[in-house]
Design a protein around this motif. Structure first.
Motif, mmCIF file in Angstrom:
data_model
loop_
_atom_site.group_PDB
_atom_site.id
_atom_site.type_symbol
_atom_site.label_atom_id
_atom_site.label_comp_id
_atom_site.label_asym_id
_atom_site.label_seq_id
_atom_site.Cartn_x
_atom_site.Cartn_y
_atom_site.Cartn_z
ATOM 1 N N GLY A 1 0.825 -1.203 0.000
ATOM 2 C CA GLY A 1 0.000 0.000 0.000
ATOM 3 C C GLY A 1 0.858 1.250 0.000
ATOM 4 N N ASP A 2 0.688 2.078 0.991
ATOM 5 C CA ASP A 2 1.441 3.327 1.087
ATOM 6 C C ASP A 2 2.702 3.171 1.927
ATOM 7 N N SER A 3 3.140 1.950 2.142
ATOM 8 C CA SER A 3 4.306 1.697 2.979
ATOM 9 C C SER A 3 5.263 0.717 2.311
ATOM 10 N N TYR A 4 6.478 0.665 2.857
ATOM 11 C CA TYR A 4 7.420 -0.407 2.570
ATOM 12 C C TYR A 4 7.646 -1.170 3.870
ATOM 13 N N VAL A 5 7.725 -2.478 3.762
ATOM 14 C CA VAL A 5 8.016 -3.318 4.922
ATOM 15 C C VAL A 5 9.416 -3.896 4.731
ATOM 16 N N ILE A 6 10.299 -3.580 5.662
ATOM 17 C CA ILE A 6 11.719 -3.903 5.522
ATOM 18 C C ILE A 6 12.100 -5.034 6.465
ATOM 19 N N ASN A 7 12.856 -6.006 5.925
ATOM 20 C CA ASN A 7 13.367 -7.117 6.712
ATOM 21 C C ASN A 7 14.817 -7.394 6.341
ATOM 22 N N GLY A 8 15.646 -7.589 7.358
ATOM 23 C CA GLY A 8 17.050 -7.891 7.117
ATOM 24 C C GLY A 8 17.927 -7.345 8.222
ATOM 25 N N SER A 9 19.215 -7.279 7.952
ATOM 26 C CA SER A 9 20.158 -6.769 8.955
ATOM 27 C C SER A 9 21.322 -6.078 8.269
ATOM 28 N N LYS A 10 21.977 -5.181 9.020
ATOM 29 C CA LYS A 10 23.119 -4.431 8.528
ATOM 30 C C LYS A 10 24.247 -4.513 9.570
ATOM 31 N N LEU A 11 25.478 -4.440 9.098
ATOM 32 C CA LEU A 11 26.633 -4.631 9.977
ATOM 33 C C LEU A 11 27.661 -3.522 9.763
ATOM 34 N N TYR A 12 28.418 -3.202 10.821
ATOM 35 C CA TYR A 12 29.483 -2.189 10.802
ATOM 36 C C TYR A 12 28.954 -0.794 10.458
ATOM 37 N N ILE A 13 27.835 -0.418 11.051
ATOM 38 C CA ILE A 13 27.191 0.840 10.693
ATOM 39 C C ILE A 13 27.662 1.964 11.615
ATOM 40 N N THR A 14 28.351 2.938 11.033
ATOM 41 C CA THR A 14 28.863 4.087 11.771
ATOM 42 C C THR A 14 27.718 4.930 12.322
ATOM 43 N N SER A 15 27.823 5.304 13.589
ATOM 44 C CA SER A 15 26.806 6.070 14.312
ATOM 45 C C SER A 15 25.505 5.299 14.479
ATOM 46 N N GLY A 16 25.568 3.984 14.306
ATOM 47 C CA GLY A 16 24.364 3.173 14.359
ATOM 48 C C GLY A 16 23.665 3.172 15.697
ATOM 49 N N THR A 17 24.409 3.333 16.793
ATOM 50 C CA THR A 17 23.763 3.295 18.103
ATOM 51 C C THR A 17 23.158 4.636 18.493
ATOM 52 N N ARG A 18 23.598 5.721 17.849
ATOM 53 C CA ARG A 18 23.093 7.049 18.203
ATOM 54 C C ARG A 18 22.160 7.625 17.156
ATOM 55 N N ALA A 19 22.073 7.010 16.005
ATOM 56 C CA ALA A 19 21.370 7.606 14.867
ATOM 57 C C ALA A 19 19.876 7.807 15.133
ATOM 58 N N ASP A 20 19.351 8.916 14.605
ATOM 59 C CA ASP A 20 17.921 9.188 14.617
ATOM 60 C C ASP A 20 17.252 8.659 13.353
ATOM 61 N N PHE A 21 18.040 8.519 12.292
ATOM 62 C CA PHE A 21 17.531 7.929 11.055
ATOM 63 C C PHE A 21 18.673 7.225 10.343
ATOM 64 N N VAL A 22 18.309 6.224 9.557
ATOM 65 C CA VAL A 22 19.303 5.435 8.831
ATOM 66 C C VAL A 22 18.912 5.388 7.361
ATOM 67 N N THR A 23 19.756 5.923 6.509
ATOM 68 C CA THR A 23 19.574 5.792 5.065
ATOM 69 C C THR A 23 19.978 4.367 4.710
#
Length: 384
Positions: free
Chosen positions: A151-173
């Motif tokens: 519909g008007d959304s995307y449903v995301i499934n998976g994982s990412k590794l070694y992400i800089t600022s990952g623990t503090r981020a407000d949004f992730v591209t």
């Protein structure tokens, strides 16, 4: 360096920008950098301070929340932070918006710019870029994290590794697969980290860049609005490839700045350090090692600056940016090794700045595309 290239770097505005950066680093970074290394992150207020001074948006148009200028201004800032005693790890943490927002800005999507890019450039939000996955590193075309239209959304499934600022981020591209296998099926979607189903699986402990938080991310039926898509479906690979060049030049400049900083520290050290009754600087073997290092660093600086100016003016430069990164990393590796060796026992101590640079330098040949991937790009561009 030609007069034109020299003028590109040695302008009144860039000298003032370097002075501002040096003052920022001396006042707001150096007193607490060791504490941030132990804590594993930099405080959020540092982003706001840097933004207030105009440092975060130095290469971004004012119309989207930046402070104007171009990539040369940002490269000068990164270089000066390290030359003033900062670190590439500090840069990684403080400027992660530099890899999280360019795709958003380039898309021209006013909604995404207002919700994510502008707040990040103003130091009010922290952004991260999530491409790498547990099953692969530089193989962007084979990303397996999926985003399914509902519909008007995307449903995301998976994982990412070694992400800089990952623990503090407000949004992730986030790089996701919206289509078939291969590069044509890759898209970019902005995921707010408060979204249900998004979690930081674990905070990662690293060899270097200790003040830059790094995380593994998990997406479990994460539902985001379809308007969070950056550009068109299937355009993600091209967007990533386009922005990679800027990231690689950034890392190249950090490498040569680290090398130059270590040379400066080592030169000062061998002048003052006495062994067997006389300074290390009086010994020919030491003098020649430093002379060779100074030559390598100067050559790497000149090449990086030449490539950067031509990249800003003309675009392209895929082979040259890869060459600049690899050469700068090689010179940096030599410089940090020599610095620790000539500092002796002190060079192995955490109280020594060169010890930190030795650890931090190792990631420069991995981030933004490994040395091996850079060589593959170079081979392709020269017809091998």
């Amino acid at each position: 360096m030609t007069a034109a290239l020299l003028n590109s770097w040695d302008t009144d505005d860039r000298r003032a920008l370097r002075d501002l950066t040096r003052q920022f680093t001396t006042k707001h970074v150096l007193p607490d950098l060791a504490t941030w290394e132990r804590n594993g992150e930099v405080p959020r207020e540092l982003h706001h301070t840097a933004a207030t001074l105009g440092l975060l948006g130095a290469s971004t148009p004012e119309s989207v929340g930046g402070s104007g200028g171009n990539a040369l201004d940002m490269l000068a800032i990164l270089e000066e932070i390290i030359l003033s005693g900062g670190s590439s790890g500090l840069i990684s943490a403080l400027f992660s918006h530099g890899i999280a927002t360019p795709h958003i800005v380039s898309s021209g999507n006013d909604d995404l710019i207002d919700r994510f890019a502008r707040p990040a450039l103003e130091g009010r939000m922290i952004g991260a870029l999530a491409i790498t996955e547990p099953g692969g590193g530089s193989d962007v075309a084979n990303i397996s994290t999926t985003a399914t239209r509902d519909g008007d959304s995307y449903v995301i499934n998976g994982s990412k590794l070694y992400i800089t600022s990952g623990t503090r981020a407000d949004f992730v591209t986030t790089a996701v697969r919206t289509g078939d296998r291969g590069h044509a099926g890759i898209s970019l979607i902005v995921v707010p980290t408060t979204t249900t189903g998004f979690t930081v699986s674990r905070r990662l402990e690293k060899m270097g860049w200790l003040c830059s938080d790094t995380a593994e991310l998990f997406y479990d039926n994460v539902r985001v609005p379809a308007q969070n898509l950056i550009g068109e479906e299937g355009s993600g690979f091209g967007q990533i490839a386009q922005q990679f060049q800027g990231e690689r030049l950034s890392l190249a400049f950090q490498a040569v700045a680290t090398a130059r900083r270590c040379l400066n520290l080592t030169t000062e050290w061998v002048r003052s350090r006495e062994t067997f009754g006389r300074p290390l600087s009086t010994r020919q073997v030491v003098r020649h090692r430093i002379a060779e290092l100074a030559t390598e660093i100067t050559a790497a600086e000149e090449f990086c600056r030449s490539v950067a100016v031509r990249w800003v003016d003309n675009g392209g430069m895929l082979a040259e940016t890869a060459m600049a990164k690899n050469n700068a990393v090689k010179v940096c590796d030599h410089a940090v090794y020599e610095a620790v060796q000539l500092f002796g026992g002190l060079g192995c101590m955490r109280e020594s700045e060169v010890e930190r640079h030795y650890r931090d330098a190792r990631v420069l040949g991995i981030g933004g595309g490994t040395t091996e991937i850079m060589n593959e790009i170079i081979c392709k561009m020269i017809g091998l």
